[in-house]
Design a protein around this motif. Sequence first.
Motif, PDB file in Angstrom:
ATOM      1  N   LEU A  35       7.162   1.308  -8.259  1.00 16.41           N
ATOM      2  CA  LEU A  35       8.049   0.383  -7.558  1.00 16.41           C
ATOM      3  C   LEU A  35       7.820   0.440  -6.053  1.00 16.41           C
ATOM      4  O   LEU A  35       7.818  -0.594  -5.380  1.00 16.41           O
ATOM      5  CB  LEU A  35       9.510   0.701  -7.900  1.00 16.41           C
ATOM      6  N   GLN A  36       7.601   1.635  -5.534  1.00 14.31           N
ATOM      7  CA  GLN A  36       7.320   1.777  -4.098  1.00 14.31           C
ATOM      8  C   GLN A  36       6.029   1.057  -3.737  1.00 14.31           C
ATOM      9  O   GLN A  36       5.966   0.358  -2.716  1.00 14.31           O
ATOM     10  CB  GLN A  36       7.229   3.253  -3.715  1.00 14.31           C
ATOM     11  N   ALA A  37       4.994   1.193  -4.563  1.00 14.73           N
ATOM     12  CA  ALA A  37       3.714   0.526  -4.303  1.00 14.73           C
ATOM     13  C   ALA A  37       3.874  -0.996  -4.333  1.00 14.73           C
ATOM     14  O   ALA A  37       3.297  -1.700  -3.498  1.00 14.73           O
ATOM     15  CB  ALA A  37       2.668   0.975  -5.318  1.00 14.73           C
ATOM     16  N   ASP A  40       5.757  -1.976  -1.192  1.00 13.70           N
ATOM     17  CA  ASP A  40       4.855  -1.854  -0.039  1.00 13.70           C
ATOM     18  C   ASP A  40       3.854  -3.004   0.021  1.00 13.70           C
ATOM     19  O   ASP A  40       3.420  -3.398   1.102  1.00 13.70           O
ATOM     20  CB  ASP A  40       4.092  -0.527  -0.081  1.00 13.70           C
ATOM     21  N   ALA A  41       3.502  -3.558  -1.148  1.00 14.66           N
ATOM     22  CA  ALA A  41       2.570  -4.686  -1.208  1.00 14.66           C
ATOM     23  C   ALA A  41       3.263  -6.014  -0.923  1.00 14.66           C
ATOM     24  O   ALA A  41       2.615  -7.063  -0.887  1.00 14.66           O
ATOM     25  CB  ALA A  41       1.900  -4.728  -2.587  1.00 14.66           C
ATOM     26  N   GLY A  42       4.586  -5.974  -0.716  1.00  7.77           N
ATOM     27  CA  GLY A  42       5.310  -7.174  -0.340  1.00  7.77           C
ATOM     28  C   GLY A  42       6.026  -7.885  -1.480  1.00  7.77           C
ATOM     29  O   GLY A  42       6.581  -8.969  -1.271  1.00  7.77           O
ATOM     30  N   PHE A  43       6.029  -7.305  -2.663  1.00  9.94           N
ATOM     31  CA  PHE A  43       6.736  -7.925  -3.775  1.00  9.94           C
ATOM     32  C   PHE A  43       8.243  -7.758  -3.606  1.00  9.94           C
ATOM     33  O   PHE A  43       8.708  -6.702  -3.184  1.00  9.94           O
ATOM     34  CB  PHE A  43       6.304  -7.302  -5.113  1.00  9.94           C
ATOM     35  N   GLU A 149      -0.193   1.060 -13.475  1.00 10.44           N
ATOM     36  CA  GLU A 149      -1.378   0.200 -13.565  1.00 10.44           C
ATOM     37  C   GLU A 149      -1.139  -1.135 -12.870  1.00 10.44           C
ATOM     38  O   GLU A 149      -2.093  -1.808 -12.477  1.00 10.44           O
ATOM     39  CB  GLU A 149      -1.711  -0.075 -15.038  1.00 10.44           C
ATOM     40  N   LEU A 150       0.105  -1.553 -12.751  1.00 14.83           N
ATOM     41  CA  LEU A 150       0.427  -2.886 -12.264  1.00 14.83           C
ATOM     42  C   LEU A 150       0.056  -3.158 -10.808  1.00 14.83           C
ATOM     43  O   LEU A 150      -0.548  -4.190 -10.529  1.00 14.83           O
ATOM     44  CB  LEU A 150       1.917  -3.167 -12.494  1.00 14.83           C
ATOM     45  N   SER A 155      -1.381  -9.519  -7.374  1.00 15.26           N
ATOM     46  CA  SER A 155      -1.258  -9.683  -5.920  1.00 15.26           C
ATOM     47  C   SER A 155      -0.357 -10.874  -5.634  1.00 15.26           C
ATOM     48  O   SER A 155      -0.062 -11.671  -6.517  1.00 15.26           O
ATOM     49  CB  SER A 155      -2.631  -9.881  -5.274  1.00 15.26           C
ATOM     50  N   LEU A 156       0.087 -10.951  -4.397  1.00 12.13           N
ATOM     51  CA  LEU A 156       0.959 -12.062  -3.982  1.00 12.13           C
ATOM     52  C   LEU A 156       0.147 -13.338  -3.832  1.00 12.13           C
ATOM     53  O   LEU A 156      -0.984 -13.343  -3.526  1.00 12.13           O
ATOM     54  CB  LEU A 156       1.647 -11.725  -2.653  1.00 12.13           C
TER      55      LEU A 156
END
Length: 156
Positions: A35-37, A40-43, A149-150, A155-156
């Motif tokens: 969830l943190q990743a 951090d990726a903007g989701f 894995e997600l 990606s956005l």
Amino acid sequence: YTDTLLQTGLDESAKAALMQVYRVLPAYDDVPASLQALADAGFRLFGFSNGVEEAIIGLLEHAGIDQYFEGVVSVDALQTFKPDPQVYHHFIEVADTKPENCWLVSSNGFDVIGAVSAGMQAAWLKRFSGVVLDPWGVDPSLVIHRLDELPGKISL
């Protein structure tokens, strides 16, 4: 009725005990970092459930992962349940987004099928090898076996 149909034989005390355990389920080990990743990726992350909002918030808090979620979307107010298409449209409206920008992640095949049918992307979280997706001819956008894995696959 359900007890008779499924032959569970559970009395009210046993049902209450099972529901109490359900309210304190822990998160899988891979969930917090995943969830943190994603955050951090903007989701933008939401809990999306057939359950009552307060119960879902309580589950997320007890699991120690509530801070990753922008909000919780419950279908309770609609008086219908997933995979009814209107619940996915309700989510899209509440999240103020477009179906093609949404990724639903679920281990429930019916939920994946409902989301894909509503125009969303859906990752089927198949944690156990013996589980099969309901055979309705609707495939998930992605199959993963662990939540970690997600982040590298979308990606956005």
